[in-house]
Design a protein around this motif. Structure first.
Motif, PDB file in Angstrom:
ATOM      1  N   ASN A 101       0.827  -1.267   0.024  1.00 49.50           N
ATOM      2  CA  ASN A 101       0.061   0.127   0.136  1.00 49.50           C
ATOM      3  C   ASN A 101       0.812   1.345   0.189  1.00 49.50           C
ATOM      4  O   ASN A 101       1.976   1.215   0.648  1.00 49.50           O
ATOM      5  CB  ASN A 101      -0.873   0.015   1.245  1.00 49.50           C
ATOM      6  CG  ASN A 101      -1.972  -1.060   1.390  1.00 49.50           C
ATOM      7  OD1 ASN A 101      -2.719  -1.181   0.326  1.00 49.50           O
ATOM      8  ND2 ASN A 101      -1.622  -2.098   2.063  1.00 49.50           N
ATOM      9  N   LEU A 102       0.265   2.320  -0.597  1.00 49.13           N
ATOM     10  CA  LEU A 102       0.709   3.762  -0.316  1.00 49.13           C
ATOM     11  C   LEU A 102      -0.210   4.709   0.222  1.00 49.13           C
ATOM     12  O   LEU A 102      -1.442   4.398   0.080  1.00 49.13           O
ATOM     13  CB  LEU A 102       1.071   4.333  -1.955  1.00 49.13           C
ATOM     14  CG  LEU A 102       2.362   3.403  -2.552  1.00 49.13           C
ATOM     15  CD1 LEU A 102       2.354   3.990  -4.183  1.00 49.13           C
ATOM     16  CD2 LEU A 102       3.726   3.652  -2.034  1.00 49.13           C
ATOM     17  N   PRO A 103       0.310   5.458   1.174  1.00 57.72           N
ATOM     18  CA  PRO A 103      -0.621   6.507   1.568  1.00 57.72           C
ATOM     19  C   PRO A 103      -1.305   7.470   0.361  1.00 57.72           C
ATOM     20  O   PRO A 103      -0.582   7.665  -0.556  1.00 57.72           O
ATOM     21  CB  PRO A 103       0.219   7.256   2.597  1.00 57.72           C
ATOM     22  CG  PRO A 103       1.665   6.602   2.613  1.00 57.72           C
ATOM     23  CD  PRO A 103       1.778   5.857   1.363  1.00 57.72           C
ATOM     24  N   GLU A 104      -2.269   7.778   1.014  1.00 61.83           N
ATOM     25  CA  GLU A 104      -3.208   8.720   0.140  1.00 61.83           C
ATOM     26  C   GLU A 104      -3.462  10.137   0.917  1.00 61.83           C
ATOM     27  O   GLU A 104      -4.295  10.055   1.862  1.00 61.83           O
ATOM     28  CB  GLU A 104      -4.586   8.168  -0.240  1.00 61.83           C
ATOM     29  CG  GLU A 104      -4.400   6.882  -1.130  1.00 61.83           C
ATOM     30  CD  GLU A 104      -5.688   6.339  -1.473  1.00 61.83           C
ATOM     31  OE1 GLU A 104      -6.712   6.527  -1.109  1.00 61.83           O
ATOM     32  OE2 GLU A 104      -5.369   5.234  -2.236  1.00 61.83           O
ATOM     33  N   TYR A 105      -2.518  11.073   0.907  1.00 62.99           N
ATOM     34  CA  TYR A 105      -2.475  12.073   1.689  1.00 62.99           C
ATOM     35  C   TYR A 105      -3.426  13.017   1.763  1.00 62.99           C
ATOM     36  O   TYR A 105      -3.923  13.929   2.553  1.00 62.99           O
ATOM     37  CB  TYR A 105      -1.294  12.828   1.642  1.00 62.99           C
ATOM     38  CG  TYR A 105       0.063  11.994   2.071  1.00 62.99           C
ATOM     39  CD1 TYR A 105       0.260  11.393   3.282  1.00 62.99           C
ATOM     40  CD2 TYR A 105       1.124  11.447   0.943  1.00 62.99           C
ATOM     41  CE1 TYR A 105       1.115  10.457   3.304  1.00 62.99           C
ATOM     42  CE2 TYR A 105       2.345  10.948   1.435  1.00 62.99           C
ATOM     43  CZ  TYR A 105       2.365  10.321   2.567  1.00 62.99           C
ATOM     44  OH  TYR A 105       3.371   9.631   3.010  1.00 62.99           O
ATOM     45  N   GLY A 106      -4.140  13.139   0.381  1.00 58.12           N
ATOM     46  CA  GLY A 106      -5.124  14.108   0.264  1.00 58.12           C
ATOM     47  C   GLY A 106      -4.775  15.436  -0.051  1.00 58.12           C
ATOM     48  O   GLY A 106      -5.679  16.333  -0.398  1.00 58.12           O
ATOM     49  N   ARG A 107      -3.488  15.727   0.152  1.00 57.78           N
ATOM     50  CA  ARG A 107      -2.754  17.117  -0.376  1.00 57.78           C
ATOM     51  C   ARG A 107      -1.237  16.692  -0.481  1.00 57.78           C
ATOM     52  O   ARG A 107      -0.935  15.961   0.170  1.00 57.78           O
ATOM     53  CB  ARG A 107      -3.412  18.219   0.631  1.00 57.78           C
ATOM     54  CG  ARG A 107      -2.976  17.847   2.050  1.00 57.78           C
ATOM     55  CD  ARG A 107      -3.621  18.829   2.736  1.00 57.78           C
ATOM     56  NE  ARG A 107      -2.904  18.808   4.286  1.00 57.78           N
ATOM     57  CZ  ARG A 107      -2.918  17.792   5.112  1.00 57.78           C
ATOM     58  NH1 ARG A 107      -3.938  16.704   4.910  1.00 57.78           N
ATOM     59  NH2 ARG A 107      -2.425  17.625   6.449  1.00 57.78           N
ATOM     60  N   GLU A 108      -0.619  18.019  -0.668  1.00 57.53           N
ATOM     61  CA  GLU A 108       0.615  17.850  -0.767  1.00 57.53           C
ATOM     62  C   GLU A 108       1.033  18.162   0.989  1.00 57.53           C
ATOM     63  O   GLU A 108       0.418  18.863   1.479  1.00 57.53           O
ATOM     64  CB  GLU A 108       1.284  19.139  -1.565  1.00 57.53           C
ATOM     65  CG  GLU A 108       1.169  19.057  -2.965  1.00 57.53           C
ATOM     66  CD  GLU A 108       1.831  17.550  -3.556  1.00 57.53           C
ATOM     67  OE1 GLU A 108       3.028  17.541  -3.120  1.00 57.53           O
ATOM     68  OE2 GLU A 108       1.292  16.864  -4.297  1.00 57.53           O
ATOM     69  N   PRO A 109       2.219  17.397   1.353  1.00 58.32           N
ATOM     70  CA  PRO A 109       2.655  17.466   2.688  1.00 58.32           C
ATOM     71  C   PRO A 109       2.900  18.906   2.942  1.00 58.32           C
ATOM     72  O   PRO A 109       3.447  19.696   2.111  1.00 58.32           O
ATOM     73  CB  PRO A 109       3.874  16.657   2.664  1.00 58.32           C
ATOM     74  CG  PRO A 109       4.180  16.323   1.370  1.00 58.32           C
ATOM     75  CD  PRO A 109       3.133  16.578   0.373  1.00 58.32           C
ATOM     76  N   ASN A 110       2.527  19.459   4.092  1.00 61.23           N
ATOM     77  CA  ASN A 110       2.861  20.794   4.650  1.00 61.23           C
ATOM     78  C   ASN A 110       4.223  20.770   5.241  1.00 61.23           C
ATOM     79  O   ASN A 110       4.376  20.489   6.779  1.00 61.23           O
ATOM     80  CB  ASN A 110       1.956  21.127   5.517  1.00 61.23           C
ATOM     81  CG  ASN A 110       2.273  22.757   5.907  1.00 61.23           C
ATOM     82  OD1 ASN A 110       2.934  23.315   5.425  1.00 61.23           O
ATOM     83  ND2 ASN A 110       1.348  23.084   6.832  1.00 61.23           N
ATOM     84  N   ILE A 111       5.528  20.774   4.773  1.00 64.87           N
ATOM     85  CA  ILE A 111       6.697  20.533   5.236  1.00 64.87           C
ATOM     86  C   ILE A 111       7.367  21.964   5.057  1.00 64.87           C
ATOM     87  O   ILE A 111       7.696  22.400   3.896  1.00 64.87           O
ATOM     88  CB  ILE A 111       7.512  19.557   4.795  1.00 64.87           C
ATOM     89  CG1 ILE A 111       6.841  18.078   4.899  1.00 64.87           C
ATOM     90  CG2 ILE A 111       8.860  19.301   5.246  1.00 64.87           C
ATOM     91  CD1 ILE A 111       7.541  17.135   4.004  1.00 64.87           C
ATOM     92  N   SER A 112       7.824  22.617   6.221  1.00 58.92           N
ATOM     93  CA  SER A 112       8.520  23.832   6.306  1.00 58.92           C
ATOM     94  C   SER A 112      10.020  23.531   6.443  1.00 58.92           C
ATOM     95  O   SER A 112      10.454  22.784   7.081  1.00 58.92           O
ATOM     96  CB  SER A 112       7.822  24.798   7.187  1.00 58.92           C
ATOM     97  OG  SER A 112       7.907  24.274   8.483  1.00 58.92           O
ATOM     98  N   LYS A 113      10.657  24.574   5.866  1.00 65.18           N
ATOM     99  CA  LYS A 113      11.831  24.830   6.233  1.00 65.18           C
ATOM    100  C   LYS A 113      12.466  24.758   7.872  1.00 65.18           C
ATOM    101  O   LYS A 113      11.542  25.545   8.328  1.00 65.18           O
ATOM    102  CB  LYS A 113      13.001  25.853   5.398  1.00 65.18           C
ATOM    103  CG  LYS A 113      12.820  25.483   4.039  1.00 65.18           C
ATOM    104  CD  LYS A 113      13.664  26.530   3.309  1.00 65.18           C
ATOM    105  CE  LYS A 113      13.728  26.090   1.858  1.00 65.18           C
ATOM    106  NZ  LYS A 113      14.463  27.095   0.903  1.00 65.18           N
TER     107      LYS A 113
END
Length: 122
Positions: A101-113
């Motif tokens: 399986n692969l995750p289905e996040y529903g949106r782009e990840p919110n990763i900040s610097k």
């Protein structure tokens, strides 16, 4: 005459919320899924799987599939749940590498610097 499907035991992992996870032991027959037991809260997922197996006098070989909630939800939470399910399914020969399986996040990840720390003067 209709033949009755044999029921199978599955472990369902919902880690879509980072601090509230649920691991359920399910009895599945056809489209019918019955929750037999569960552990939920801010838990260690692998530890919860172990607890469910011990409480219900089961072994890993008794579980036909480890099924993760694929999403949407917490980026890290989904990665953790899907990785644990994939690890058990692959190691126990339940799924091939192609079928994991692969995750289905529903949106782009919110990763900040990362915030840069300013050096302190002495």
């Amino acid at each position: 005459m209709k033949t009755q499907e044999k029921s199978q035991l599955k472990i369902y992992i919902d880690s879509s919320q980072r601090d509230l996870k649920k691991v359920s032991l399910l009895e599945c027959s056809g489209d019918v899924r019955k929750e037999i037991d569960f552990v939920e809260g801010d838990i260690d997922v692998v530890g919860a799987i172990k607890d469910l197996l011990i409480r219900n006098k089961l072994d890993l070989k008794d579980i036909s599939e480890f099924e993760p909630k694929l999403g949407p939800g917490s980026f890290t939470g989904l990665k953790v749940g899907v990785t644990i399910a994939n690890m058990f399914n692959w190691l126990l020969g339940r799924k091939s590498l192609r079928d994991l399986n692969l995750p289905e996040y529903g949106r782009e990840p919110n990763i900040s610097k990362p915030k840069r720390k300013e050096p302190t003067s002495s």
